[in-house]
Design a protein around this motif. Structure first.
Motif, PDB file in Angstrom:
ATOM      1  N   PHE A  17       0.843  -1.182  -0.111  1.00 22.69           N
ATOM      2  CA  PHE A  17      -0.001   0.099   0.133  1.00 22.69           C
ATOM      3  C   PHE A  17       0.864   1.201  -0.055  1.00 22.69           C
ATOM      4  CE2 PHE A  17      -2.206  -3.495   1.795  1.00 22.69           C
ATOM      5  CZ  PHE A  17      -3.294  -3.658   1.383  1.00 22.69           C
ATOM      6  N   PRO A  18       1.512   1.666  -1.003  1.00 20.58           N
ATOM      7  CA  PRO A  18       2.579   2.556  -1.203  1.00 20.58           C
ATOM      8  C   PRO A  18       2.091   4.091  -1.118  1.00 20.58           C
ATOM      9  CG  PRO A  18       2.221   1.797  -3.259  1.00 20.58           C
ATOM     10  CD  PRO A  18       1.252   0.733  -2.430  1.00 20.58           C
ATOM     11  N   ILE A  19       2.748   4.761  -0.772  1.00 21.42           N
ATOM     12  CA  ILE A  19       2.715   6.212  -0.579  1.00 21.42           C
ATOM     13  C   ILE A  19       4.036   6.942  -0.957  1.00 21.42           C
ATOM     14  CG2 ILE A  19       2.460   6.401   1.901  1.00 21.42           C
ATOM     15  CD1 ILE A  19       0.824   8.667   1.624  1.00 21.42           C
ATOM     16  N   TYR A  20       4.109   8.174  -1.566  1.00 21.02           N
ATOM     17  CA  TYR A  20       5.419   8.850  -1.704  1.00 21.02           C
ATOM     18  C   TYR A  20       5.134  10.067  -0.689  1.00 21.02           C
ATOM     19  CZ  TYR A  20       7.042   7.015  -6.003  1.00 21.02           C
ATOM     20  OH  TYR A  20       7.606   6.242  -7.048  1.00 21.02           O
ATOM     21  N   LEU A  21       6.036  10.481   0.096  1.00 21.82           N
ATOM     22  CA  LEU A  21       6.048  11.487   1.210  1.00 21.82           C
ATOM     23  C   LEU A  21       7.494  12.237   0.895  1.00 21.82           C
ATOM     24  CD1 LEU A  21       5.276   9.222   4.358  1.00 21.82           C
ATOM     25  CD2 LEU A  21       3.710  10.792   3.047  1.00 21.82           C
ATOM     26  N   GLU A  22       7.335  13.509   1.510  1.00 31.20           N
ATOM     27  CA  GLU A  22       8.454  14.348   1.402  1.00 31.20           C
ATOM     28  C   GLU A  22       9.333  14.455   2.688  1.00 31.20           C
ATOM     29  OE1 GLU A  22       5.309  15.642  -0.309  1.00 31.20           O
ATOM     30  OE2 GLU A  22       6.602  14.967  -1.726  1.00 31.20           O
ATOM     31  N   ASP A  43       9.305  14.957  -7.281  1.00 34.04           N
ATOM     32  CA  ASP A  43       9.662  15.814  -6.048  1.00 34.04           C
ATOM     33  C   ASP A  43       9.498  14.974  -4.748  1.00 34.04           C
ATOM     34  OD1 ASP A  43       6.645  15.329  -6.492  1.00 34.04           O
ATOM     35  OD2 ASP A  43       6.362  17.477  -5.731  1.00 34.04           O
ATOM     36  N   ALA A  44       9.253  13.968  -4.682  1.00 30.52           N
ATOM     37  CA  ALA A  44       8.997  13.089  -3.573  1.00 30.52           C
ATOM     38  C   ALA A  44      10.542  12.598  -3.112  1.00 30.52           C
ATOM     39  CB  ALA A  44       8.155  11.877  -3.535  1.00 30.52           C
ATOM     40  N   ASN A  45      10.692  12.687  -1.613  1.00 28.92           N
ATOM     41  CA  ASN A  45      11.837  12.151  -1.065  1.00 28.92           C
ATOM     42  C   ASN A  45      11.909  10.599  -0.620  1.00 28.92           C
ATOM     43  OD1 ASN A  45      13.093  14.729  -1.410  1.00 28.92           O
ATOM     44  ND2 ASN A  45      12.082  15.436   0.481  1.00 28.92           N
ATOM     45  N   LEU A  46      10.676  10.208  -0.197  1.00 26.67           N
ATOM     46  CA  LEU A  46      10.547   8.960   0.393  1.00 26.67           C
ATOM     47  C   LEU A  46       9.494   7.999  -0.353  1.00 26.67           C
ATOM     48  CD1 LEU A  46      10.208  10.478   4.292  1.00 26.67           C
ATOM     49  CD2 LEU A  46      12.268   9.436   3.090  1.00 26.67           C
ATOM     50  N   LEU A  47       9.794   6.884  -0.492  1.00 28.76           N
ATOM     51  CA  LEU A  47       8.829   5.730  -0.854  1.00 28.76           C
ATOM     52  C   LEU A  47       8.519   4.876   0.226  1.00 28.76           C
ATOM     53  CD1 LEU A  47       7.285   4.105  -3.006  1.00 28.76           C
ATOM     54  CD2 LEU A  47       9.609   2.908  -3.767  1.00 28.76           C
ATOM     55  N   GLU A  63      -3.409  15.307  -2.484  1.00 27.25           N
ATOM     56  CA  GLU A  63      -3.671  13.876  -3.019  1.00 27.25           C
ATOM     57  C   GLU A  63      -2.578  13.014  -2.900  1.00 27.25           C
ATOM     58  OE1 GLU A  63      -0.434  16.250  -5.055  1.00 27.25           O
ATOM     59  OE2 GLU A  63      -2.344  16.940  -4.816  1.00 27.25           O
ATOM     60  N   LEU A  64      -3.117  11.813  -2.639  1.00 27.12           N
ATOM     61  CA  LEU A  64      -2.400  10.466  -2.337  1.00 27.12           C
ATOM     62  C   LEU A  64      -1.654  10.290  -3.695  1.00 27.12           C
ATOM     63  CD1 LEU A  64      -3.287   7.586  -0.328  1.00 27.12           C
ATOM     64  CD2 LEU A  64      -2.091   7.233  -2.273  1.00 27.12           C
ATOM     65  N   ARG A  65      -0.204   9.552  -3.526  1.00 25.71           N
ATOM     66  CA  ARG A  65       0.570   9.528  -4.629  1.00 25.71           C
ATOM     67  C   ARG A  65       1.119   8.052  -4.353  1.00 25.71           C
ATOM     68  NH1 ARG A  65       4.329  14.480  -5.526  1.00 25.71           N
ATOM     69  NH2 ARG A  65       4.904  13.977  -3.445  1.00 25.71           N
ATOM     70  N   ASP A  99      -6.318  -0.665  -5.984  1.00 23.48           N
ATOM     71  CA  ASP A  99      -7.600   0.061  -6.031  1.00 23.48           C
ATOM     72  C   ASP A  99      -7.594   1.652  -6.004  1.00 23.48           C
ATOM     73  OD1 ASP A  99      -6.304   0.507  -3.542  1.00 23.48           O
ATOM     74  OD2 ASP A  99      -8.072  -0.013  -2.215  1.00 23.48           O
ATOM     75  N   GLU A 100      -5.985   1.968  -6.422  1.00 22.10           N
ATOM     76  CA  GLU A 100      -5.695   3.295  -6.401  1.00 22.10           C
ATOM     77  C   GLU A 100      -6.361   3.735  -7.650  1.00 22.10           C
ATOM     78  OE1 GLU A 100      -2.015   1.070  -4.355  1.00 22.10           O
ATOM     79  OE2 GLU A 100      -3.594   0.811  -6.040  1.00 22.10           O
ATOM     80  N   THR A 101      -6.446   5.188  -7.948  1.00 19.23           N
ATOM     81  CA  THR A 101      -7.000   5.860  -8.890  1.00 19.23           C
ATOM     82  C   THR A 101      -5.888   6.101 -10.018  1.00 19.23           C
ATOM     83  OG1 THR A 101      -6.690   8.161  -8.467  1.00 19.23           O
ATOM     84  CG2 THR A 101      -8.584   7.240  -7.563  1.00 19.23           C
ATOM     85  N   LEU A 102      -6.326   6.408 -11.352  1.00 18.20           N
ATOM     86  CA  LEU A 102      -5.309   6.888 -12.333  1.00 18.20           C
ATOM     87  C   LEU A 102      -4.485   7.900 -11.799  1.00 18.20           C
ATOM     88  CD1 LEU A 102      -7.234   6.594 -15.508  1.00 18.20           C
ATOM     89  CD2 LEU A 102      -5.778   4.675 -14.591  1.00 18.20           C
ATOM     90  N   GLN A 103      -4.968   8.807 -11.209  1.00 20.38           N
ATOM     91  CA  GLN A 103      -4.236  10.040 -10.981  1.00 20.38           C
ATOM     92  C   GLN A 103      -3.336   9.710  -9.916  1.00 20.38           C
ATOM     93  OE1 GLN A 103      -7.854   9.997 -11.164  1.00 20.38           O
ATOM     94  NE2 GLN A 103      -7.846  11.229 -12.950  1.00 20.38           N
ATOM     95  N   GLN A 104      -3.580   8.764  -8.826  1.00 25.80           N
ATOM     96  CA  GLN A 104      -2.656   8.267  -7.790  1.00 25.80           C
ATOM     97  C   GLN A 104      -1.722   7.488  -8.557  1.00 25.80           C
ATOM     98  OE1 GLN A 104      -5.424   6.246  -5.280  1.00 25.80           O
ATOM     99  NE2 GLN A 104      -6.213   8.299  -4.172  1.00 25.80           N
ATOM    100  N   TRP A 105      -1.716   6.733  -9.424  1.00 29.65           N
ATOM    101  CA  TRP A 105      -0.569   6.320 -10.276  1.00 29.65           C
ATOM    102  C   TRP A 105       0.081   6.728 -10.946  1.00 29.65           C
ATOM    103  CZ3 TRP A 105      -4.574   1.847 -11.961  1.00 29.65           C
ATOM    104  CH2 TRP A 105      -4.559   0.677 -11.125  1.00 29.65           C
ATOM    105  N   TYR A 106      -0.431   7.844 -11.889  1.00 34.73           N
ATOM    106  CA  TYR A 106       0.104   8.507 -13.099  1.00 34.73           C
ATOM    107  C   TYR A 106       0.253   9.898 -12.917  1.00 34.73           C
ATOM    108  CZ  TYR A 106      -0.013   3.732 -14.841  1.00 34.73           C
ATOM    109  OH  TYR A 106      -0.197   2.402 -14.983  1.00 34.73           O
ATOM    110  N   GLY A 107      -0.232  10.730 -11.880  1.00 34.27           N
ATOM    111  CA  GLY A 107      -0.080  12.082 -11.707  1.00 34.27           C
ATOM    112  C   GLY A 107      -1.594  12.818 -11.771  1.00 34.27           C
ATOM    113  N   ASN A 108      -1.671  13.729 -10.944  1.00 33.59           N
ATOM    114  CA  ASN A 108      -3.127  14.284 -10.871  1.00 33.59           C
ATOM    115  C   ASN A 108      -3.196  15.412 -12.153  1.00 33.59           C
ATOM    116  OD1 ASN A 108      -5.357  14.485  -9.122  1.00 33.59           O
ATOM    117  ND2 ASN A 108      -4.836  16.773  -8.824  1.00 33.59           N
ATOM    118  N   GLU A 109      -2.033  15.717 -12.772  1.00 28.37           N
ATOM    119  CA  GLU A 109      -2.470  16.760 -13.579  1.00 28.37           C
ATOM    120  C   GLU A 109      -3.251  16.380 -14.963  1.00 28.37           C
ATOM    121  OE1 GLU A 109       2.074  16.927 -12.277  1.00 28.37           O
ATOM    122  OE2 GLU A 109       0.518  15.557 -12.680  1.00 28.37           O
ATOM    123  N   LYS A 110      -4.166  17.119 -15.362  1.00 33.05           N
ATOM    124  CA  LYS A 110      -5.056  16.649 -16.480  1.00 33.05           C
ATOM    125  C   LYS A 110      -4.235  16.328 -17.778  1.00 33.05           C
ATOM    126  CE  LYS A 110      -9.407  17.945 -18.725  1.00 33.05           C
ATOM    127  NZ  LYS A 110      -8.704  17.885 -20.071  1.00 33.05           N
TER     128      LYS A 110
END
Length: 510
Positions: A363-368, A421-425, A462-464, A473-484
Motif C-alpha cells: 500500500f505505497p505512498i510517496y512522502l516528502e 519531487d518526493a523524497n520517500l517511498l 492528493e495521495l501518490r 484500488d488506487e486511481t489513475l491520478q494516484q498512479w500516473y499524476g493528478n495533472e489533467k
C-alpha cells in the motif's frame, strides 16, 4: 467456458507430444485442438521455444508468483526463445481472442492482474542477455533479464577490463530490470543518474497487434513507456546507459531500535537527511519495521540503515545522531556495491525474494518528510496487528530514503513517471498465508488504514502511489499524476497504440 479443465489440457498435451514428438522435446509442447489449437503456433516458433501446460512440473514452476493474492489465471505458458516467438504468440492470441500477459520476475502484486481469468502467459526468462556496446556507454539488455544478472555481468566485464561499469537497476535482486523500469524504477544509484527508466536509450517492443518496432526519444510513445510502459507493449530488449563506477567501496551501518524510539528516529531522519534536502548524493537511509524475536519478542523493531558510497565505514556525522538515541544494537560493515542487496535483506536468497505461497499486498505512498506523530500512530497500529504469532506477523513496513538529486534533476514533464519531487517511498507490506476472502479484506483494511494515517499526516491534497508497489484500488491520478494534461496524454496514446486494451492488466490506463 473460457478455461479448459486441467485434466483435458493435460490429456491433450500428452497427445500432442506423441503426435509431433519428432520436432519438439517432451514437456515443451502444449495442446493441439480445442480453442487453443496450439499446433499452429508451434509451427511458427523457434526450436528454442517451450510451451508448458497444466499438470506438468514446468507449468507449475513457471506460473508461481511472489504474491498469490488476485493472481492472473493462465491455461498455457509460452516461453519464447527469440523475439519473433513473442510476436508470433501475441498474433496467435489475438487470432483466437485470448488474453495474454508477459511474466518476468512475477513479483508484481497489483490486484488488477486478477482480472485475467484465462489466457496465455508469455514467460520472458529465455530472453536474458547483456551486450555491452564497444564504446562502453550503453548495454543492450534482453527483456527477461533479472537485475542481479545485469549488475553481475557489468561488474564482471569491468573486472576483466579494469574499468568497472554499472547501471541503475532496482534495489531488489530478484526482480527484472524492465519490470520496475517500465513504472519508473527506483534504485541505489538514482541519486547520481535518475530512475531506471531515465537510463533508457531505445526499446525493442512487440505491440498489441504482434508487430515489432524499435522506439527512441523520437517516438510519441517514448514518453509513456517511461512510467506507464506496462500499458503499451512487451519490451523484448532495451538499450540502457551504463557508467564507469566512481567508487568501488560501499559501507552500511545497521541500527536496531525498539518501538519506543519511533519519534526520535524519524525526527533525526528529518533533521539530518530530509529538511532542506540535506541528504548527500552518496548517502541513503532505509528502514523496516518488522518482527525480530531476538531483539524484541513482543513488538516489531525498527531496523534503520545508513548506507554510504565511496567509504569503507559510514561517516559518523551521519550515524552519531542515531547512536545518541540509544539503539538496541548497531553493526557496521564495509564492502562493494554488489553487497547492498544482501546487507538490506533483499538478495535472491533472502526471505522477501522467495515465492512461498503467501499473499503480499503493498500500500505505497510517496512522502516528502516523516510526520513523527503519524509515524507513531502507524507504528502502534502495525504493532497491534503484526506482533507475536498473529496472522500478519510476517508483515514488513518499508521506508525507502534514496538520494534524489538525479531523479529531481530531470524535467518532470519529460516522462510519464510523475512524482519526482518526493523524497520517500513508503509502503506497508501485509504478508500472510491466504485462507479466505474475509482474511483478504482484513489485510486490505489494515494496509489502507496504515497508508491513510501517513497520507493524512503528509498534509498533501492528493495521495501518490508507486505503481510497482500498488495494491490495485488506487486511481489513475494516484498512479500516473493528478495533472489533467498527463491523464489526457496517456489516454490519447492508449487509444493510438492499444485501442483494444490488450495491455490492461497491470495498473491499467483503460
Amino acid at each position: 467456458m473460457h478455461r479448459l479443465t486441467i485434466e483435458v489440457i493435460t490429456a491433450m498435451c500428452a497427445w500432442a507430444i506423441s503426435a509431433v514428438g519428432q520436432s519438439v522435446s517432451t514437456g515443451r509442447l502444449c495442446p493441439q485442438g480445442g480453442p487453443y489449437n496450439m499446433i499452429e503456433l508451434v509451427k511458427k516458433l523457434s526450436p528454442a521455444a517451450r510451451i508448458y501446460c497444466p499438470g506438468t512440473e514446468e507449468f507449475e514452476e513457471a506460473s508461481i508468483r511472489w504474491s498469490v493474492l488476485e493472481e492472473p489465471k493462465v491455461n498455457v505458458i509460452v516461453v519464447p526463445g527469440t523475439v519473433d516467438d513473442v510476436a508470433e504468440t501475441v498474433k496467435f492470441a489475438n487470432q483466437r481472442k485470448l488474453p495474454f500477459l508477459a511474466y518476468n520476475g512475477a513479483h508484481g502484486a497489483v490486484t488488477t492482474l486478477g482480472k485475467m481469468d484465462h489466457g496465455i502467459e508469455i514467460l520472458m526468462h529465455q530472453l536474458s542477455s547483456v551486450e555491452i556496446a564497444k564504446d562502453g556507454k550503453t548495454a543492450k539488455v534482453g527483456g527477461g533479464t533479472m537485475s542481479k544478472t545485469v549488475t553481475d555481468t557489468l561488474w564482471e566485464a569491468g573486472k576483466q577490463t579494469g574499468k568497472l561499469m554499472i547501471t541503475v537497476t532496482g534495489a531488489c535482486e530478484c526482480v527484472s530490470l524492465l519490470g520496475p523500469g517500465l513504472g519508473g524504477g527506483h534504485g541505489w544509484l538514482q541519486g547520481h543518474y535518475g530512475l531506471i527508466a531515465d537510463q533508457f536509450v531505445s526499446m525493442d517492443i512487440v505491440m498489441a497487434d504482434g508487430s515489432r518496432t524499435i522506439i527512441d526519444k523520437t517516438s510519441s510513445l517514448w514518453w509513456a513507456m517511461k512510467g506507464a510502459g506496462h500499458n503499451f507493449g512487451i519490451v523484448t530488449a532495451v538499450t540502457t546507459k551504463i557508467y564507469d563506477i566512481k567508487h568501488r567501496d560501499w559501507a552500511i551501518e545497521t541500527l536496531v531500535f525498539g518501538g519506543d524510539k519511533v519519534e526520535a528516529v524519524y525526527q533525526a531522519a528529518n533533521d539530518h537527511f530530509l529538511t532542506n534536502k540535506t541528504q548527500p548524493v552518496d548517502v541513503i537511509h532505509w528502514s523496516y519495521w518488522l518482527n525480530n524475536l531476538d531483539a524484541n519478542p513482543n513488538k516489531p523493531v525498527i531496523i534503520f540503515y545508513v548506507i554510504q558510497e565511496g567509504v569503507k565505514a559510514v561517516d559518523t556525522v551521519y550515524t552519531k545522531p542515531f547512536h545518541d538515541i540509544g539503539p538496541l544494537s548497531a553493526e557496521a560493515v564495509g564492502g562493494s556495491y554488489t553487497d547492498l542487496a544482501e546487507w538490506t535483506d533483499i538478495s535472491t536468497s533472502a526471505p522477501p525474494c522467495q515465492k512461498a505461497g503467501l499473499a503480499n499486498p503493498r500500500f505505497p505512498i510517496y512522502l516528502e518528510l516523516y510526520n513523527v506523530t503519524a509515524q507513531r500512530k502507524a507504528y502502534d497500529l502495525f504493532a497491534s496487528a503484526a506482533r507475536g504469532s498473529s496472522t500478519f506477523s510476517r508483515s514488513v513496513f518499508m521506508f525507502e530514503g534514496y538520494s534524489m538529486q538525479g531523479v529531481q534533476g530531470i524535467d518532470p514533464e519529460s516522462t510519464a513517471f510523475a512524482f519526482r519531487d518526493a523524497n520517500l517511498l513508503v509502503a506497508p507490506l501485509i504478508t500472510y498465508l491466504p485462507a479466505d476472502s474475509d482474511l483478504d479484506k482484513r489485510a486490505a483494511k489494515l494496509g489502507e488504514q496504515l497508508r491513510q494515517i501517513l497520507y493524512e499526516g503528509s498534509g498533501r491534497k492528493e495521495l501518490r502511489a508507486y505503481i510497482n508497489y500498488s495494491y490495485g484500488d488506487e486511481t489513475l491520478q494516484q498512479w500516473y499524476g493528478n495533472e489533467k494534461w498527463r491523464q489526457d496524454r496517456l489516454q490519447a496514446l492508449k487509444r493510438k497504440y492499444d485501442p483494444e486494451g490488450k495491455f490492461s492488466f497491470y495498473a491499467p490506463i483503460a
